[in-house]
Scaffold this motif. Structure first.
Motif, short mmCIF file in Angstrom:
data_model
loop_
_atom_site.label_atom_id
_atom_site.label_comp_id
_atom_site.label_asym_id
_atom_site.label_seq_id
_atom_site.Cartn_x
_atom_site.Cartn_y
_atom_site.Cartn_z
N ALA A 162 -0.41 -0.68 -8.85
CA ALA A 162 0.88 -0.60 -9.53
C ALA A 162 1.61 -1.94 -9.46
O ALA A 162 2.19 -2.40 -10.45
N ALA A 163 1.60 -2.59 -8.31
CA ALA A 163 2.27 -3.88 -8.15
C ALA A 163 1.62 -4.94 -9.03
O ALA A 163 2.31 -5.74 -9.68
N THR A 173 -5.76 5.63 0.06
CA THR A 173 -5.62 5.81 -1.37
C THR A 173 -4.22 5.40 -1.82
O THR A 173 -4.07 4.79 -2.88
N ARG A 174 -3.26 5.73 -1.00
CA ARG A 174 -1.89 5.37 -1.34
C ARG A 174 -1.72 3.84 -1.40
O ARG A 174 -1.07 3.31 -2.28
N THR A 175 -2.35 3.11 -0.48
CA THR A 175 -2.28 1.65 -0.45
C THR A 175 -2.94 1.05 -1.69
O THR A 175 -2.41 0.11 -2.31
N VAL A 176 -4.08 1.59 -2.08
CA VAL A 176 -4.80 1.09 -3.26
C VAL A 176 -3.95 1.33 -4.51
O VAL A 176 -3.81 0.44 -5.36
N LEU A 177 -3.38 2.54 -4.63
CA LEU A 177 -2.55 2.83 -5.79
C LEU A 177 -1.30 1.95 -5.83
O LEU A 177 -0.88 1.49 -6.90
#
Length: 157
Positions: A10-11, A2-6
């Protein structure tokens, strides 16, 4: 995960923000531009003033005699350098014209020699062809003479 997707979202949003901001349509209608004054004619005093190119000399009473003298000397030295440069340029042009004329004369002589050589080659080729025709006629005459002659063979006794 989830952190990677977020982080990716954002990028991408940070990367796309400038493009979206540039492509956004303005919401308010632009205000009508104020009528501008007529542009000054090129070369006029106003046109020169706008470009900072106008010059007015000071009255004689306000000019410093030492500065006027220094300016006159500077102008004389500039005029002398310009005259020397003009003389040098004239001498260089004369030298160029002389060398150019010499080159043209050499080229004309070379072209004349080339034309003469080509004429000599053509004459030599014509003479060679004439000789070959005469030789072929002679050989044909000899062959005809030999063909028509009966050889008399003497029998041994």
């Amino acid at each position: 995960m989830t952190r990677t997707v977020l982080t990716c979202i954002a990028a991408l949003s940070l990367a796309a923000a400038p493009a979206l901001a540039q492509s956004a349509k303005p919401t308010a209608a632009p205000q009508a531009a104020a009528p501008q004054a007529a542009a000054p004619a090129p070369g006029s005093e106003e046109w020169l003033r706008q470009r900072g190119e106008i010059y007015h000399s000071a009255p004689e009473s306000e000019q410093d005699p030492a500065e006027v003298s220094a300016t006159a000397k500077l102008n004389e030295s500039i005029a002398a350098r310009n005259a020397a440069a003009e003389q040098s340029e004239a001498a260089d042009q004369a030298r160029f014209d002389s060398e150019n004329q010499r080159w043209q004369d050499d080229t004309a002589r070379s072209n004349t020699a080339r034309v003469q050589w080509e004429a000599d080659v053509a004459a030599a080729n014509a003479a060679q062809a004439q000789w070959e025709r005469e030789r072929a006629a002679y050989d044909a005459e000899i062959a005809a003479c030999r063909a028509n002659r009966t050889c008399i063979v003497t029998s041994p006794k």
